[in-house]
Design a protein around this motif. Structure first.
Motif, mmCIF file in Angstrom:
data_model
loop_
_atom_site.group_PDB
_atom_site.id
_atom_site.type_symbol
_atom_site.label_atom_id
_atom_site.label_comp_id
_atom_site.label_asym_id
_atom_site.label_seq_id
_atom_site.Cartn_x
_atom_site.Cartn_y
_atom_site.Cartn_z
ATOM 1 N N THR A 70 0.810 -1.222 0.000
ATOM 2 C CA THR A 70 0.000 0.000 0.000
ATOM 3 C C THR A 70 0.842 1.271 0.000
ATOM 4 O O THR A 70 0.312 2.375 -0.047
ATOM 5 N N TRP A 71 2.167 1.151 0.047
ATOM 6 C CA TRP A 71 3.059 2.302 0.029
ATOM 7 C C TRP A 71 3.325 2.713 -1.417
ATOM 8 O O TRP A 71 3.357 1.874 -2.311
ATOM 9 N N SER A 72 3.546 3.996 -1.655
ATOM 10 C CA SER A 72 3.917 4.454 -3.000
ATOM 11 C C SER A 72 5.261 5.160 -2.920
ATOM 12 O O SER A 72 5.564 5.836 -1.936
ATOM 13 N N GLY A 73 6.064 4.974 -3.967
ATOM 14 C CA GLY A 73 7.417 5.515 -3.960
ATOM 15 C C GLY A 73 7.683 6.483 -5.093
ATOM 16 O O GLY A 73 7.100 6.388 -6.161
ATOM 17 N N ILE A 74 8.596 7.426 -4.815
ATOM 18 C CA ILE A 74 9.077 8.353 -5.832
ATOM 19 C C ILE A 74 10.597 8.465 -5.724
ATOM 20 O O ILE A 74 11.172 8.244 -4.658
ATOM 21 N N ASP A 75 11.203 8.804 -6.832
ATOM 22 C CA ASP A 75 12.628 9.124 -6.874
ATOM 23 C C ASP A 75 12.697 10.640 -6.994
ATOM 24 O O ASP A 75 12.295 11.209 -8.006
ATOM 25 N N ASP A 76 13.175 11.315 -5.942
ATOM 26 C CA ASP A 76 13.210 12.781 -5.975
ATOM 27 C C ASP A 76 14.519 13.338 -6.533
ATOM 28 O O ASP A 76 14.799 14.526 -6.436
ATOM 29 N N GLY A 77 15.319 12.458 -7.131
ATOM 30 C CA GLY A 77 16.593 12.875 -7.703
ATOM 31 C C GLY A 77 17.764 12.679 -6.757
ATOM 32 O O GLY A 77 18.911 12.609 -7.177
ATOM 33 N N THR A 78 17.482 12.579 -5.485
ATOM 34 C CA THR A 78 18.510 12.338 -4.474
ATOM 35 C C THR A 78 18.197 11.089 -3.660
ATOM 36 O O THR A 78 19.056 10.275 -3.382
ATOM 37 N N ASP A 79 16.940 10.953 -3.280
ATOM 38 C CA ASP A 79 16.500 9.867 -2.406
ATOM 39 C C ASP A 79 15.330 9.110 -3.042
ATOM 40 O O ASP A 79 14.668 9.622 -3.944
ATOM 41 N N ILE A 80 15.073 7.904 -2.538
ATOM 42 C CA ILE A 80 13.843 7.178 -2.851
ATOM 43 C C ILE A 80 12.950 7.356 -1.618
ATOM 44 O O ILE A 80 13.355 7.017 -0.499
ATOM 45 N N VAL A 81 11.760 7.910 -1.832
ATOM 46 C CA VAL A 81 10.870 8.258 -0.728
ATOM 47 C C VAL A 81 9.559 7.485 -0.878
ATOM 48 O O VAL A 81 8.900 7.565 -1.924
ATOM 49 N N PHE A 82 9.199 6.761 0.162
ATOM 50 C CA PHE A 82 7.949 6.016 0.183
ATOM 51 C C PHE A 82 6.994 6.653 1.187
ATOM 52 O O PHE A 82 7.404 7.044 2.288
ATOM 53 N N THR A 83 5.733 6.740 0.791
ATOM 54 C CA THR A 83 4.709 7.289 1.685
ATOM 55 C C THR A 83 3.495 6.369 1.687
ATOM 56 O O THR A 83 3.221 5.654 0.718
ATOM 57 N N GLN A 84 2.803 6.430 2.780
ATOM 58 C CA GLN A 84 1.522 5.756 2.921
ATOM 59 C C GLN A 84 0.749 6.567 3.939
ATOM 60 O O GLN A 84 1.115 6.614 5.119
ATOM 61 N N SER A 85 -0.246 7.312 3.459
ATOM 62 C CA SER A 85 -0.993 8.245 4.304
ATOM 63 C C SER A 85 -0.016 9.270 4.878
ATOM 64 O O SER A 85 0.670 9.941 4.130
ATOM 65 N N ASP A 86 0.110 9.367 6.196
ATOM 66 C CA ASP A 86 1.029 10.339 6.806
ATOM 67 C C ASP A 86 2.329 9.697 7.280
ATOM 68 O O ASP A 86 3.016 10.230 8.139
ATOM 69 N N GLN A 87 2.668 8.552 6.705
ATOM 70 C CA GLN A 87 3.898 7.849 7.060
ATOM 71 C C GLN A 87 4.919 8.046 5.931
ATOM 72 O O GLN A 87 4.564 8.001 4.758
ATOM 73 N N THR A 88 6.192 8.215 6.292
ATOM 74 C CA THR A 88 7.238 8.420 5.285
ATOM 75 C C THR A 88 8.494 7.642 5.664
ATOM 76 O O THR A 88 8.964 7.731 6.801
ATOM 77 N N ILE A 89 9.020 6.908 4.703
ATOM 78 C CA ILE A 89 10.320 6.247 4.866
ATOM 79 C C ILE A 89 11.181 6.675 3.683
ATOM 80 O O ILE A 89 10.819 6.455 2.524
ATOM 81 N N THR A 90 12.318 7.307 3.988
ATOM 82 C CA THR A 90 13.224 7.825 2.975
ATOM 83 C C THR A 90 14.509 7.008 2.960
ATOM 84 O O THR A 90 15.161 6.850 3.993
ATOM 85 N N PHE A 91 14.852 6.498 1.779
ATOM 86 C CA PHE A 91 16.114 5.790 1.590
ATOM 87 C C PHE A 91 17.083 6.807 0.996
ATOM 88 O O PHE A 91 17.043 7.100 -0.207
ATOM 89 N N GLU A 92 17.927 7.343 1.848
ATOM 90 C CA GLU A 92 18.789 8.456 1.469
ATOM 91 C C GLU A 92 19.897 8.019 0.506
ATOM 92 O O GLU A 92 20.525 6.983 0.695
ATOM 93 N N GLY A 93 20.097 8.853 -0.523
ATOM 94 C CA GLY A 93 21.185 8.646 -1.468
ATOM 95 C C GLY A 93 20.923 7.635 -2.561
ATOM 96 O O GLY A 93 21.799 7.374 -3.376
ATOM 97 N N LEU A 94 19.721 7.055 -2.619
ATOM 98 C CA LEU A 94 19.436 6.048 -3.638
ATOM 99 C C LEU A 94 18.747 6.618 -4.870
ATOM 100 O O LEU A 94 18.552 5.918 -5.854
ATOM 101 N N GLY A 95 18.369 7.878 -4.829
ATOM 102 C CA GLY A 95 17.660 8.487 -5.945
ATOM 103 C C GLY A 95 18.591 8.972 -7.042
ATOM 104 O O GLY A 95 19.804 9.072 -6.861
ATOM 105 N N GLY A 96 17.995 9.253 -8.192
ATOM 106 C CA GLY A 96 18.739 9.847 -9.294
ATOM 107 C C GLY A 96 19.580 8.887 -10.102
ATOM 108 O O GLY A 96 20.328 9.310 -10.980
ATOM 109 N N VAL A 97 19.484 7.593 -9.831
ATOM 110 C CA VAL A 97 20.299 6.632 -10.584
ATOM 111 C C VAL A 97 19.432 5.542 -11.226
ATOM 112 O O VAL A 97 19.928 4.485 -11.579
ATOM 113 N N GLY A 98 18.137 5.813 -11.354
ATOM 114 C CA GLY A 98 17.242 4.863 -11.998
ATOM 115 C C GLY A 98 16.829 3.699 -11.129
ATOM 116 O O GLY A 98 16.425 2.657 -11.629
ATOM 117 N N GLY A 99 16.924 3.868 -9.814
ATOM 118 C CA GLY A 99 16.532 2.800 -8.890
ATOM 119 C C GLY A 99 15.029 2.585 -8.871
ATOM 120 O O GLY A 99 14.251 3.449 -9.272
#
Length: 127
Positions: free
Chosen positions: A89-118
């Motif tokens: 049920t989580w949705s993810g985006i690549d913000d160019g620096t990080d991969i960020v997942f959200t579900q309602s008001d919850q957020t988990i950010t995988f720092e440094g994984l964005g911007g490389v086609g992950g």
């Protein structure tokens, strides 16, 4: 908290980093396992986890709702995994620096994984 090297297991419990609080841990080389209870970093809190720059499998589990979680040195290659409630049920985006997942008001950010086609598929990160 900064730890040394070796196999490490942490049972953090509920309400870590709750209510504008914060919790931060940096691990060394070796597999690390974190278990958080319900309401981790909820109500304006924050949790920062550095899994260590290594080739060992790390895992993080959240037994309920989360707030703002930031994870560094996460590796898909070495089968690191994060266990959340209903991962599909989580949705993810690549913000160019990080991969960020959200579900309602919850957020988990995988720092440094964005911007490389992950991947932004939550099932590649969550179990």
């Amino acid at each position: 908290i900064t730890t040394g090297d070796g196999i490490q297991t942490y049972n953090i419990g509920g309400y870590a980093g709750y209510g504008s609080g914060s919790f931060s841990i940096t691990t060394g080389i070796g597999s690390s396992t974190f278990a958080f209870g319900d309401n981790a970093a909820r109500s304006g809190g924050r949790i920062d986890l550095d899994l260590g720059s290594d080739t060992d499998t790390d895992s993080v589990s959240f037994d309920g709702l989360v707030g703002n979680i930031f994870i560094q040195n996460y590796s898909v290659t070495y089968d690191d995994k994060v266990d959340v409630v209903v991962p599909s049920t989580w949705s993810g985006i690549d913000d160019g620096t990080d991969i960020v997942f959200t579900q309602s008001d919850q957020t988990i950010t995988f720092e440094g994984l964005g911007g490389v086609g992950g991947s932004t598929d939550p099932l590649d990160y969550f179990m």
